[in-house]
Enzyme design. Sequence first.
Site, PDB file in Angstrom:
ATOM      1  N   GLY A   1       0.807  -1.206   0.000  1.00  0.00           N
ATOM      2  CA  GLY A   1       0.000   0.000   0.000  1.00  0.00           C
ATOM      3  C   GLY A   1       0.846   1.265   0.000  1.00  0.00           C
TER       4      GLY A   1
ATOM      5  N   GLU B   1      -7.254  -0.647   1.415  1.00  0.00           N
ATOM      6  CA  GLU B   1      -7.537  -1.352   2.665  1.00  0.00           C
ATOM      7  C   GLU B   1      -6.343  -2.248   2.937  1.00  0.00           C
ATOM      8  OE1 GLU B   1      -8.611  -4.593   4.920  1.00  0.00           O
ATOM      9  OE2 GLU B   1     -10.243  -4.726   3.463  1.00  0.00           O
TER      10      GLU B   1
ATOM     11  N   CYS C   1      -7.708  -9.739   7.251  1.00  0.00           N
ATOM     12  CA  CYS C   1      -7.132  -8.465   7.707  1.00  0.00           C
ATOM     13  C   CYS C   1      -7.787  -7.972   8.982  1.00  0.00           C
ATOM     14  CB  CYS C   1      -7.260  -7.419   6.604  1.00  0.00           C
ATOM     15  SG  CYS C   1      -8.961  -7.211   6.002  1.00  0.00           S
TER      16      CYS C   1
END
Length: 496
Positions: A247, A264, A298
């Site tokens: 990310g 996310e 997650c």
Amino acid sequence: MTQISTTSTTKGVNFLSLTKSFINGQWVEGESDRKYNDLNPYDNSVIATIPIATKDQLEDAFKAAKSAKKEWAANTKLREEVLTNFIQYLKDNQDEIVNTLVLETGSSILKSQVELQLTIGLLEETLKIVDSLGKVKTVDPTMPDKTNHVYRFPLGVVSTIAPFNFPLYLSIRSIAPALALGNTVIHKPDIQAGLSSGSIIAKALEVSGVPAGVFNSLLTDIQEIGDTMLEHPDVKLISFTGSTAVGRHIGRIAGGSFKRVALELGGNSPFIVLKDANIDQAVKAAIFGKFLHSGQICMAINRFIIHEDVYDEFAQKFVEHAKTLPYGNPQDPTTIVGPLINQVQLDKALKNIEKLKASGADVLLEGKLEGNVLTPFVFGNVENSSDIAQSELFAPIAILIKATSDEQAIELANDTEYGLSSAIFTTDLVRGEELALQVEAGMTHVNDQTVNDLPNIPFGGVKASGVGRYGNPWIIDEFTETKWVSVQEQERPFPF
């Protein structure tokens, strides 16, 4: 024991045979000289051999998506019809989809069924936003004789990149709103779950009448395409679910070219047990939130932070319950704990277990390794500041941390770079919600576990757990461009 077929399905749709990429409305074989053996995580058997798509084929997909975007954005009725048909296709092929999820990702039958139902629910909610484009909202004028309108337009071409753990749902979470709001999509599933995350969706959309170029799914990998999904000049938004490290890489690239992102990322979800909690109910929630899909979520509980007054009771009951969880072949409908996705993840989990033992943590439950299945491990009196407690475990390893007070429990919960999901157990619901507001996370659940997602809530994290929010209506802002148009109806006086 009832076993799922590895070669065929009850209604004749065999998603395991869909090993081609879907580009510009056609199923095309990957042109790389490399192939990927798609393995069953339980026994390492090859369930499919996938020809890898090339960078040139990805460029073809971008050209198709760019060409298709104008007509797709203009046809609200068609977008609604395609999504409606999509929902029906998933309902009509539930057994085959569950079959593929189990065999390709090692998901239990229960987890696969839950994932499919979440996906259908999300699509049904997404239908509500199809007509959000071109809407004109009159804003109360702050100046006389001026009318203000707000318009929404599609962004254009969207890159969606999905992980292996909830491959169908986490793909659709980006793809469905992107399509509903008039965007076209280039999708790259994690190739470990390429059939579940890419081919099922492509086939469903093809049958549902999606025009050529609107949705493109490439079975490929980073070795082949590099950062093209991120850097391509036609990409207007990158929607990614995965690790925080990746990310950050996406953020650096997107920031340099002013592309939007919806990220996310990783989590370190705390499960806080206050001294007035109902321990029996907390344990039930804790077991589910930790061991669903062997902890490979997650939002899975990563740290159990327990008030010292109830620590021993919680630990004893938690361990006793964890011992009873059925484990083994995910094709067995009774299985709860199945295999980890690959050898890399398994080796990482085993190293973390050795680190916990070396740190002096209490071994409350000694699990075992049977093939690719790691049974639950539970460690007590873990230091919140330790490397292990500060890492995302992504495995059936539970770590218990003792807090001296409810206030310290909140402090410990916040002592992490992550902030995705969290939970608090207490019998005082008013105070529970007050404390929930103090937890530095995008989502906090009082008297529930951390693995929760609904299509009509603002799903997302803070800190290193992500940027942006999914869910209706928040997703509309993420996937559209907003334009203000004012109309001055009478001549306006100017001071000079």
